[in-house]
Scaffold this active site. Structure first.
Site, PDB file in Angstrom:
ATOM      1  N   ARG A 122     -20.497 -88.969  85.555  1.00 49.19           N
ATOM      2  CA  ARG A 122     -20.212 -87.986  84.767  1.00 49.19           C
ATOM      3  C   ARG A 122     -21.083 -88.139  83.412  1.00 49.19           C
ATOM      4  NH1 ARG A 122     -14.036 -89.252  87.001  1.00 49.19           N
ATOM      5  NH2 ARG A 122     -14.607 -86.879  88.663  1.00 49.19           N
TER       6      ARG A 122
ATOM      7  N   ASP B 180     -11.651 -94.691  57.716  1.00 46.36           N
ATOM      8  CA  ASP B 180     -13.648 -93.815  58.570  1.00 46.36           C
ATOM      9  C   ASP B 180     -14.796 -94.417  56.955  1.00 46.36           C
ATOM     10  OD1 ASP B 180     -11.537 -92.106  58.965  1.00 46.36           O
ATOM     11  OD2 ASP B 180     -11.087 -90.883  57.002  1.00 46.36           O
TER      12      ASP B 180
ATOM     13  N   GLY C 183      -3.444 -92.254  55.357  1.00 48.31           N
ATOM     14  CA  GLY C 183      -3.623 -93.043  56.491  1.00 48.31           C
ATOM     15  C   GLY C 183      -3.919 -94.445  56.631  1.00 48.31           C
TER      16      GLY C 183
END
Ligand code: F6P
Length: 341
Positions: A161, A126, A10
């Protein structure tokens, strides 16, 4: 030295500054550089491209990778290994610098064992590579995610919300943890910690009870649903990784059901992989690029350029790819003390 350079797996912000660092340092040695396109596919299929000072000079601020990338596994079978070794021989490569995460560097380690002189440069949003303190790409990805989270909080507050923000990270919760803390989230879910829905919902109810009718929950894409929830199986890539994503929808529905608060979902996905690298990532990427060339000249193959504190050192690839660096439970527990209000 004739050095091949490739970027695999990636993409992430910082790859271009790292390529630039490699080329500029290599030129000081008088090296001859060959770019391999689309990761290990470039070596397997002999896809090359020039790497010159004019090409790399302007790319320090650019996201993506000028060398392109793919999720090709060079050691998936003997035929693939032989193709890689033959092409490296034909191209006259004396060293190969592979920029990548666990999979790409695992390929480099495997090909080193078959006689190819590889050096690694660690990268991944990551941040899950062992043997280095941070990987470039992570800081940029977290910056994008925090910016998105801040915006979501504004609209969440206006409408009363709960926003559930899903971020990438695969099996490590680093991106979610850093995003959640830096955006002041009300709860963070990471793959390292089994999902406890009751605890989350009790917390969201308690927030309502104390008068806070809105909230932000950050969830890492690798969080698993409870075993009773069936999940469709996705196709796997050459390294056996399943495509992740979609957990936020499940979490949001449970929060709405359990606490009665209106919820919305945003999955950032690949947005965090694009855009200009942050100054921290440009700095780190440039330095590991420089170090990789130096490691090649020292004959320190089967190593990668790693960050330890403020130093860039050579670390054995075996250490980097042996075990994923996941979030330690103590760190999660430390952060969780913020949610007890
Ligand atoms: O490893 C980086 C990463 O962005 C993961 O966080 C994510 O699960 C995966 O790659 C997505 O891969 P792809 O770009 O193949 O969809």
């Amino acid at each position: 030295m004739r050095i091949g350079v490739l970027t695999g797996g990636g993409d992430c912000p910082g790859l271009n500054p790292a390529i630039r660092g490699i080329v500029m340092r290599a030129l000081t040695f008088g090296d001859d550089l060959v770019g391999l396109r689309q990761g290990w596919k470039g070596l397997r299929e002999g896809l090359t491209t020039p790497l010159t000072i004019d090409l790399v000079d302007p790319i320090i601020s650019q996201g993506g990778t000028i060398l392109e990338s793919s999720r090709t596994n060079p050691i998936k079978d003997e035929e693939s290994i032989q193709l890689c070794l033959d092409n490296a021989r034909q191209l006259g490569l004396e060293a190969l610098i592979a920029l990548g995460g666990e999979d790409t560097l695992g390929g480099a380690h495997g090909l080193c064992a078959r006689g190819l002189n590889c050096v690694g440069v660690p990268k991944t949003i990551d941040n899950d590579l062992s043997a280095t303190d941070y990987t470039f790409g992570f800081h940029s990805a977290v910056s994008v995610a925090v910016d998105a989270a801040d915006r979501l909080k504004d609209t969440a507050r206006s409408h009363g919300r709960v926003m559930v923000l899903e971020v990438m990270g695969r099996h490590a919760g680093w991106v979610a943890l850093h995003t959640g803390v830096c955006a002041g989230a009300d709860w963070i879910l990471i793959p390292e910690v089994p999902l406890k829905l009751d605890e989350l919902i009790d917390h969201m109810r308690a927030l309502r009870a104390r008068g806070k009718a809105w909230g932000l929950v950050v969830v890492s894409e690798g969080v698993k649903r409870p075993a009773r929830e069936a999940v469709a199986k996705h196709a796997k890539d050459e390294f056996g990784h399943e495509k992740l994503g979609g957990i936020a929808e499940f979490i949001a529905a449970e929060i709405e059901k359990g606490s009665g608060t209106d919820t919305r979902v945003v999955a950032l996905g690949h947005v965090v992989r694009g855009g200009p690298p942050t100054p921290f990532d440009r700095w780190l990427a440039t330095r590991v690029g420089i170090k990789a060339v130096e490691l090649a000249h020292e004959g320190k193959f089967d190593h990668m350029a790693a960050l330890r504190g403020t130093q860039i050192v050579g670390a054995p690839l075996e250490q980097a790819v042996g075990q994923l660096k996941t979030v330690p439970l103590e760190l999660y527990e430390e952060v969780k003390t913020l949610f007890n209000q």
